[in-house]
Design a protein around this motif. Structure first.
Motif, PDB file in Angstrom:
ATOM      1  N   ALA A  89       0.825  -1.202   0.000  1.00 17.06           N
ATOM      2  CA  ALA A  89       0.000   0.000   0.000  1.00 17.06           C
ATOM      3  C   ALA A  89       0.864   1.259   0.000  1.00 17.06           C
ATOM      4  CB  ALA A  89      -0.924  -0.005   1.213  1.00 17.06           C
ATOM      5  N   LEU A  90       2.051   1.179   0.589  1.00 15.06           N
ATOM      6  CA  LEU A  90       2.976   2.316   0.637  1.00 15.06           C
ATOM      7  C   LEU A  90       4.334   1.870   0.102  1.00 15.06           C
ATOM      8  CD1 LEU A  90       2.072   3.702   4.193  1.00 15.06           C
ATOM      9  CD2 LEU A  90       1.327   4.622   1.984  1.00 15.06           C
ATOM     10  N   PRO A  91       4.481   1.709  -1.207  1.00 20.39           N
ATOM     11  CA  PRO A  91       5.714   1.141  -1.763  1.00 20.39           C
ATOM     12  C   PRO A  91       6.951   2.007  -1.534  1.00 20.39           C
ATOM     13  CG  PRO A  91       4.285   1.982  -3.508  1.00 20.39           C
ATOM     14  CD  PRO A  91       3.483   2.008  -2.257  1.00 20.39           C
ATOM     15  N   VAL A  92       6.813   3.339  -1.629  1.00 22.09           N
ATOM     16  CA  VAL A  92       7.968   4.218  -1.417  1.00 22.09           C
ATOM     17  C   VAL A  92       8.412   4.150   0.039  1.00 22.09           C
ATOM     18  CG1 VAL A  92       8.820   6.583  -1.611  1.00 22.09           C
ATOM     19  CG2 VAL A  92       7.140   5.733  -3.265  1.00 22.09           C
ATOM     20  N   THR A  93       7.436   4.102   0.941  1.00 20.84           N
ATOM     21  CA  THR A  93       7.749   3.985   2.369  1.00 20.84           C
ATOM     22  C   THR A  93       8.427   2.654   2.666  1.00 20.84           C
ATOM     23  OG1 THR A  93       5.750   5.263   2.819  1.00 20.84           O
ATOM     24  CG2 THR A  93       6.762   4.139   4.684  1.00 20.84           C
ATOM     25  N   ALA A  94       7.928   1.585   2.039  1.00 18.73           N
ATOM     26  CA  ALA A  94       8.518   0.261   2.252  1.00 18.73           C
ATOM     27  C   ALA A  94       9.981   0.233   1.846  1.00 18.73           C
ATOM     28  CB  ALA A  94       7.724  -0.784   1.466  1.00 18.73           C
ATOM     29  N   GLU A  95      10.308   0.885   0.754  1.00 24.51           N
ATOM     30  CA  GLU A  95      11.700   0.928   0.290  1.00 24.51           C
ATOM     31  C   GLU A  95      12.585   1.679   1.273  1.00 24.51           C
ATOM     32  OE1 GLU A  95      14.212   2.653  -3.589  1.00 24.51           O
ATOM     33  OE2 GLU A  95      12.023   2.485  -3.657  1.00 24.51           O
ATOM     34  N   ALA A  96      12.090   2.807   1.806  1.00 25.65           N
ATOM     35  CA  ALA A  96      12.867   3.584   2.763  1.00 25.65           C
ATOM     36  C   ALA A  96      13.059   2.820   4.071  1.00 25.65           C
ATOM     37  CB  ALA A  96      12.177   4.921   3.023  1.00 25.65           C
ATOM     38  N   VAL A  97      12.036   2.082   4.508  1.00 27.80           N
ATOM     39  CA  VAL A  97      12.150   1.292   5.739  1.00 27.80           C
ATOM     40  C   VAL A  97      13.169   0.176   5.563  1.00 27.80           C
ATOM     41  CG1 VAL A  97      10.908  -0.255   7.312  1.00 27.80           C
ATOM     42  CG2 VAL A  97       9.813   1.834   6.517  1.00 27.80           C
ATOM     43  N   ALA A  98      13.166  -0.463   4.397  1.00 26.64           N
ATOM     44  CA  ALA A  98      14.124  -1.541   4.133  1.00 26.64           C
ATOM     45  C   ALA A  98      15.560  -1.037   4.167  1.00 26.64           C
ATOM     46  CB  ALA A  98      13.816  -2.176   2.778  1.00 26.64           C
ATOM     47  N   GLU A  99      15.759   0.226   3.821  1.00 27.10           N
ATOM     48  CA  GLU A  99      17.096   0.817   3.864  1.00 27.10           C
ATOM     49  C   GLU A  99      17.507   1.203   5.279  1.00 27.10           C
ATOM     50  OE1 GLU A  99      17.017   4.193   1.353  1.00 27.10           O
ATOM     51  OE2 GLU A  99      16.358   3.092  -0.435  1.00 27.10           O
ATOM     52  N   GLY A 100      16.548   1.214   6.205  1.00 26.14           N
ATOM     53  CA  GLY A 100      16.829   1.653   7.567  1.00 26.14           C
ATOM     54  C   GLY A 100      16.713   3.151   7.733  1.00 26.14           C
ATOM     55  N   ALA A 101      16.048   3.833   6.772  1.00 29.44           N
ATOM     56  CA  ALA A 101      15.953   5.291   6.812  1.00 29.44           C
ATOM     57  C   ALA A 101      14.785   5.779   7.666  1.00 29.44           C
ATOM     58  CB  ALA A 101      15.812   5.846   5.389  1.00 29.44           C
ATOM     59  N   LEU A 102      13.774   4.941   7.874  1.00 31.36           N
ATOM     60  CA  LEU A 102      12.593   5.349   8.624  1.00 31.36           C
ATOM     61  C   LEU A 102      12.346   4.405   9.789  1.00 31.36           C
ATOM     62  CD1 LEU A 102      10.033   6.242   5.787  1.00 31.36           C
ATOM     63  CD2 LEU A 102      11.713   7.725   6.899  1.00 31.36           C
ATOM     64  N   SER A 103      11.763   4.941  10.846  1.00 31.82           N
ATOM     65  CA  SER A 103      11.419   4.147  12.028  1.00 31.82           C
ATOM     66  C   SER A 103       9.975   3.666  11.941  1.00 31.82           C
ATOM     67  CB  SER A 103      11.593   5.000  13.288  1.00 31.82           C
ATOM     68  OG  SER A 103      10.643   6.061  13.289  1.00 31.82           O
ATOM     69  N   ILE A 104       9.587   2.805  12.891  1.00 32.19           N
ATOM     70  CA  ILE A 104       8.196   2.361  12.973  1.00 32.19           C
ATOM     71  C   ILE A 104       7.273   3.551  13.194  1.00 32.19           C
ATOM     72  CG2 ILE A 104       6.569   0.980  14.311  1.00 32.19           C
ATOM     73  CD1 ILE A 104       8.422  -0.669  12.626  1.00 32.19           C
ATOM     74  N   GLU A 105       7.703   4.522  13.984  1.00 32.88           N
ATOM     75  CA  GLU A 105       6.895   5.712  14.231  1.00 32.88           C
ATOM     76  C   GLU A 105       6.704   6.514  12.957  1.00 32.88           C
ATOM     77  OE1 GLU A 105       9.427   4.708  16.086  1.00 32.88           O
ATOM     78  OE2 GLU A 105       8.283   4.050  17.842  1.00 32.88           O
ATOM     79  N   HIS A 106       7.748   6.594  12.122  1.00 27.01           N
ATOM     80  CA  HIS A 106       7.616   7.272  10.834  1.00 27.01           C
ATOM     81  C   HIS A 106       6.533   6.611   9.978  1.00 27.01           C
ATOM     82  CE1 HIS A 106      11.702   9.111  11.512  1.00 27.01           C
ATOM     83  NE2 HIS A 106      11.088  10.110  10.893  1.00 27.01           N
ATOM     84  N   VAL A 107       6.541   5.282   9.941  1.00 27.01           N
ATOM     85  CA  VAL A 107       5.597   4.556   9.092  1.00 27.01           C
ATOM     86  C   VAL A 107       4.163   4.882   9.492  1.00 27.01           C
ATOM     87  CG1 VAL A 107       4.763   2.278   8.389  1.00 27.01           C
ATOM     88  CG2 VAL A 107       7.217   2.689   8.651  1.00 27.01           C
ATOM     89  N   ALA A 108       3.884   4.883  10.794  1.00 25.26           N
ATOM     90  CA  ALA A 108       2.526   5.164  11.264  1.00 25.26           C
ATOM     91  C   ALA A 108       2.078   6.562  10.857  1.00 25.26           C
ATOM     92  CB  ALA A 108       2.462   5.000  12.780  1.00 25.26           C
ATOM     93  N   VAL A 109       2.984   7.537  10.948  1.00 27.35           N
ATOM     94  CA  VAL A 109       2.624   8.910  10.595  1.00 27.35           C
ATOM     95  C   VAL A 109       2.447   9.064   9.091  1.00 27.35           C
ATOM     96  CG1 VAL A 109       3.412  11.298  10.607  1.00 27.35           C
ATOM     97  CG2 VAL A 109       3.700   9.895  12.641  1.00 27.35           C
ATOM     98  N   VAL A 110       3.319   8.448   8.301  1.00 26.52           N
ATOM     99  CA  VAL A 110       3.183   8.508   6.844  1.00 26.52           C
ATOM    100  C   VAL A 110       1.842   7.910   6.418  1.00 26.52           C
ATOM    101  CG1 VAL A 110       4.073   7.647   4.639  1.00 26.52           C
ATOM    102  CG2 VAL A 110       5.655   8.519   6.362  1.00 26.52           C
ATOM    103  N   ALA A 111       1.489   6.754   7.002  1.00 28.03           N
ATOM    104  CA  ALA A 111       0.209   6.127   6.677  1.00 28.03           C
ATOM    105  C   ALA A 111      -0.947   7.040   7.049  1.00 28.03           C
ATOM    106  CB  ALA A 111       0.087   4.798   7.407  1.00 28.03           C
ATOM    107  N   GLU A 112      -0.823   7.740   8.180  1.00 28.41           N
ATOM    108  CA  GLU A 112      -1.882   8.640   8.629  1.00 28.41           C
ATOM    109  C   GLU A 112      -2.086   9.796   7.654  1.00 28.41           C
ATOM    110  OE1 GLU A 112      -2.306  11.987  12.132  1.00 28.41           O
ATOM    111  OE2 GLU A 112      -1.266  10.107  12.600  1.00 28.41           O
TER     112      GLU A 112
END
Length: 399
Positions: free
Chosen positions: A90-113
């Motif tokens: 659902a969030l492919p760009v976010t998934a790529e950044a998380v896989a790189e270690g660039a974003l935290s779990i908290e970032h993901v929740a806010v981006v989704a929001e």
């Protein structure tokens, strides 16, 4: 092991960033594992209501943390269709950044929001901002971006007020009853007054923390509890010359062996295990079927737990007996330790008080309950405790 005292401030900060990045990469691996557990239906396989409840027991996360990880895993993982095709997350760009270690779990929740109010193409901008800022700033950035995108849109029109007339529509969909109702002011106020006390937030156990169910789920559970309370009432409306009764038709051998399904009087089907749970707390009319499923004999409705037995259970258990649960007696049903369909008798020694949540868990999972020295004793599944050490509810005892 890095000797931090020997590092300069710049080196120490750089090392900190590297370690945090590694942690986030490992967190992404955890998210992928959770997504795979969700895809294969691990919660149902283990007898749990949902995956967050499994994670609470497996890794000892509190409910808020478990729900957050499951939600983020669903947003970032791809899906496999029945034909074997892979669908993007659902969030492919976010998934790529998380896989790189660039974003935290908290970032993901806010981006989704913030993405709920933005078109899909805005994800690139939001994630780009998130790579350089903390989650709180990302939320503000998303709000500002949404305002700039939609500031020229017309204001939504107010809906026309509904007429003051009582309306009620019921429709079965995929084994669930969908209810729509419009009630006049007085009737609506009465209904709300009945529902509100039952829908108040409450923890499932003392260690669960705040009730994280959304309001719609709390009110749905409250309505289900209101139905149960009505069925326990002394005076019920009549249907066909007798008090309202739910008739369940099923082969007794199938019920005893936990196979097949039963048929309700409205034609809907329910699995055998759900019938076993229903037999703990509902009136049952046995309908004996012959070899060709023709009705052979109909028995009398009997309430499984009398008022006297229930009073004794309340005095003994003081509420839900499941370890750590603080639900009071009024929110509990009696459960047959040896199932009624297996020949278990209706007695204090074969009964235990359980709230709706833990009653369902006992019926659907590998948790076991026995009576030992007159006290309900629970044994967890082997995946949770290999030695299956006995557990008891100490909350009510302490009280």
């Amino acid at each position: 092991m890095i000797e931090t005292r020997l590092l300069s401030t710049d080196e120490l900060l750089r090392s900190l960033v590297d370690v945090v990045t590694e942690i986030r990469v490992r967190e992404n691996a955890v998210l992928q594992m959770i997504a795979e557990l969700d895809r294969r239906g691990a919660a149902g396989e283990l007898g749990y209501k949902n995956l967050p409840q499994v994670l609470r027991h497996a890794v000892r996360w509190d409910p808020a943390t478990a729900k957050k990880w499951v939600a983020n895993a669903g947003l970032l993982s791809s899906e496999i269709t029945p034909t074997g095709s892979e669908l993007a997350s659902a969030l492919p760009v976010t998934a790529e950044a998380v896989a790189e270690g660039a974003l935290s779990i908290e970032h993901v929740a806010v981006v989704a929001e913030v993405m709920k109010a933005l078109p899909a193409e805005a994800e690139e901008s939001v994630v780009g901002f998130a790579r350089e800022h903390e989650p709180r700033a990302v939320r503000e950035f998303g709000k500002d971006l949404a305002y700039r995108l939609y500031q020229n849109d017309p204001e939504p029109r107010e809906p026309e007020p509904a007429p003051q007339v009582n309306q009620h529509v019921m429709q079965w969909k995929n084994g669930m009853l969908e209810i729509k109702a419009l009630l006049d002011t007085v009737t609506g106020a009465k209904y709300q007054a009945l529902l509100d006390p039952l829908a108040k937030p409450r923890p499932e156990t003392a260690e669960d923390g705040p009730d994280l169910r959304p309001r719609s789920e709390r009110e749905g559970d409250a309505l289900a509890e209101l139905v149960d309370l009505m069925l326990r009432a002394d005076q019920l409306p009549e249907h066909g010359g007798e008090p309202v009764t739910l008739t369940v038709t099923m082969r007794y051998d199938d019920l005893a062996e936990q196979v097949g399904y039963a048929t309700l009087d409205n034609g809907e089907h329910i699995p055998a295990e759900q019938v076993r749970q229903l037999a703990c707390s509902a009136g049952i009319i046995p309908l004996l079927l012959g070899a060709k499923s023709q009705p052979m004999d109909i028995g009398r409705k009997t309430r499984t737990f009398t008022a006297g037995i229930r009073r004794t259970l309340v005095a003994r258990d003081r509420g839900c007996a499941f370890p750590g649960c603080g639900r009071p007696p009024r929110q509990c049903d009696g459960h047959h330790i040896r199932h009624w369909s297996d020949g278990g008798d209706t007695s204090v020694d074969n009964a235990v008080l359980l709230c709706r949540h833990h009653h369902t868990l006992i019926h659907q999972s590998e948790w076991d309950v026995t009576m030992e020295h007159g006290i309900p004793t629970f044994y967890p599944p082997r995946w949770l405790d290999e030695q299956r050490k006995p557990r008891r509810n100490l909350l009510h005892t302490a009280a």
